[in-house]
Design a protein around this motif. Structure first.
Motif, mmCIF file in Angstrom:
data_model
loop_
_atom_site.group_PDB
_atom_site.id
_atom_site.type_symbol
_atom_site.label_atom_id
_atom_site.label_comp_id
_atom_site.label_asym_id
_atom_site.label_seq_id
_atom_site.Cartn_x
_atom_site.Cartn_y
_atom_site.Cartn_z
ATOM 1 N N GLN A 1 117.059 161.564 84.240
ATOM 2 C CA GLN A 1 116.268 160.876 83.448
ATOM 3 C C GLN A 1 115.341 159.527 84.149
ATOM 4 O O GLN A 1 114.597 159.185 84.256
ATOM 5 C CB GLN A 1 116.634 160.765 82.077
ATOM 6 N N GLN A 2 116.074 158.647 84.871
ATOM 7 C CA GLN A 2 116.053 157.720 85.593
ATOM 8 C C GLN A 2 115.037 157.990 86.602
ATOM 9 O O GLN A 2 114.303 156.993 86.858
ATOM 10 C CB GLN A 2 117.303 157.230 86.246
ATOM 11 N N ALA B 1 126.466 165.446 82.234
ATOM 12 C CA ALA B 1 126.187 164.514 81.393
ATOM 13 C C ALA B 1 125.225 163.332 83.172
ATOM 14 O O ALA B 1 124.291 162.837 81.953
ATOM 15 C CB ALA B 1 127.003 163.385 81.147
ATOM 16 N N GLU B 2 126.240 163.346 83.485
ATOM 17 C CA GLU B 2 125.398 162.072 84.704
ATOM 18 C C GLU B 2 123.932 163.051 85.543
ATOM 19 O O GLU B 2 123.666 162.091 85.622
ATOM 20 C CB GLU B 2 126.577 161.560 85.452
ATOM 21 N N ARG B 3 124.407 164.100 85.302
ATOM 22 C CA ARG B 3 123.246 165.061 86.075
ATOM 23 C C ARG B 3 121.605 164.600 85.096
ATOM 24 O O ARG B 3 120.942 163.841 85.843
ATOM 25 C CB ARG B 3 123.584 166.241 86.600
ATOM 26 N N LEU B 4 121.954 165.107 84.217
ATOM 27 C CA LEU B 4 120.966 164.188 83.194
ATOM 28 C C LEU B 4 120.532 163.425 83.010
ATOM 29 O O LEU B 4 119.521 162.584 82.931
ATOM 30 C CB LEU B 4 121.070 164.935 81.608
ATOM 31 N N LYS B 5 121.591 161.830 83.286
ATOM 32 C CA LYS B 5 120.945 160.687 83.154
ATOM 33 C C LYS B 5 119.724 160.244 84.705
ATOM 34 O O LYS B 5 119.746 159.545 83.817
ATOM 35 C CB LYS B 5 122.028 159.581 83.106
ATOM 36 N N GLU C 1 114.942 168.879 79.424
ATOM 37 C CA GLU C 1 115.068 167.796 79.012
ATOM 38 C C GLU C 1 114.686 166.021 78.867
ATOM 39 O O GLU C 1 114.642 165.960 78.722
ATOM 40 C CB GLU C 1 116.936 168.168 78.525
ATOM 41 N N ALA C 2 114.869 166.619 80.751
ATOM 42 C CA ALA C 2 114.689 164.622 81.168
ATOM 43 C C ALA C 2 113.393 164.539 81.163
ATOM 44 O O ALA C 2 112.455 163.558 81.830
ATOM 45 C CB ALA C 2 115.207 164.973 82.699
ATOM 46 N N GLY C 3 112.462 165.552 80.519
ATOM 47 C CA GLY C 3 111.302 165.494 80.620
ATOM 48 C C GLY C 3 109.710 165.943 81.732
ATOM 49 O O GLY C 3 108.645 165.686 81.767
ATOM 50 N N PHE C 4 110.871 167.024 83.049
ATOM 51 C CA PHE C 4 110.056 167.486 83.664
ATOM 52 C C PHE C 4 108.840 169.060 82.911
ATOM 53 O O PHE C 4 109.667 169.393 81.915
ATOM 54 C CB PHE C 4 110.526 168.134 84.988
ATOM 55 N N THR C 5 108.003 169.389 83.595
ATOM 56 C CA THR C 5 107.403 170.397 83.192
ATOM 57 C C THR C 5 107.251 170.924 85.012
ATOM 58 O O THR C 5 106.841 170.767 85.434
ATOM 59 C CB THR C 5 106.400 170.247 82.402
#
Length: 224
Positions: free
Chosen positions: A129-130, A122-126, A201-205
């Motif tokens: 994302q940041q 969870a912290e990794r995803l946050k 999930e964080a938005g990267f492609t």
């Protein structure tokens, strides 16, 4: 595992890390090459987990026109980074803390090397994302860390290979072998599939594997 506030551990960080991470200096150079694919000659780069200064120094040597913001929670490691950087410290602003302590950017690229394996999912995803929010559209993110399937029966074999590599590099055998249990018990390591899924999930492609060395994996991804 290493304490990043212990003075003895901090002073030996560069030498110790080069012994346990295969191709560490080449990893830094590869990360610099991947950043430069899209970052301009006067780029601003975010380096998360910048304590120690090794990648900052490598990037600054490769790209004299770049400016950097380095973030790390350890004041002692940031002080080591200042020492390692020497005269190149003028290209870097250092910030004590985690991703929330990083400037908003926008940045032309970012790295997070040998850091994300310390963070639970969870912290990794946050964190990812940041970092995504702080990058310009199309900007690259380069990450590298421990990544292996935790339920894979071959996991221990690969961790043993890590330990054997460290021993051939001069790490005492007992210390190298002790790292196997420490990694299993203390690091919330994800599988490569999970790591890629979190990046998405964080938005990267455009996520590509560029580094694979025993249990260490590295990817380059881009902000959508």
């Amino acid at each position: 595992m290493t304490s990043f506030s212990d003075p003895t551990a901090v002073s030996g960080y560069a030498e110790r890390t080069a012994r346990i991470v295969p191709g560490l200096r080449d990893l830094h150079r590869m990360a610099g090459v991947l950043l430069a694919e899209r970052a301009p000659s006067q780029a601003r780069i975010l380096v998360l987990g910048a304590g120690g200064g090794l990648e900052l120094k490598a990037f600054a040597e490769m790209q004299p026109g770049w400016q950097f913001d380095g973030v790390d929670p350890s004041a002692e490691m940031l002080e080591l980074a200042r020492t390692i950087l020497g005269p190149m410290a003028s290209h870097v602003r250092l910030h004590e803390g985690y991703i929330d302590s990083a400037p908003k950017g926008p940045f032309d690229g970012a790295t997070c090397l040998l850091t994300l394996h310390f963070l639970p999912p969870a912290e990794r995803l946050k964190t990812l994302q940041q970092m995504h929010l702080r990058l310009k559209p199309g900007a690259p993110l380069v990450v590298a860390h421990h990544s292996y399937p935790s339920e894979d029966p071959g996991r221990d074999r690969w961790l043993s290979r890590n330990a054997a590599f460290a021993a051939t590099s001069g790490v005492p055998v007992r210390q190298a072998e002790g790292s196997i249990a420490a990694i299993k018990e203390r690091l919330p390591v994800l599988s490569p599939v999970q790591d890629v899924d979190l990046l998405r999930e964080a938005g990267f492609t455009d996520i590509d594997l560029f580094y694979c060395a025993f249990t260490f994996k590295g990817w380059v991804a881009h902000r959508a």
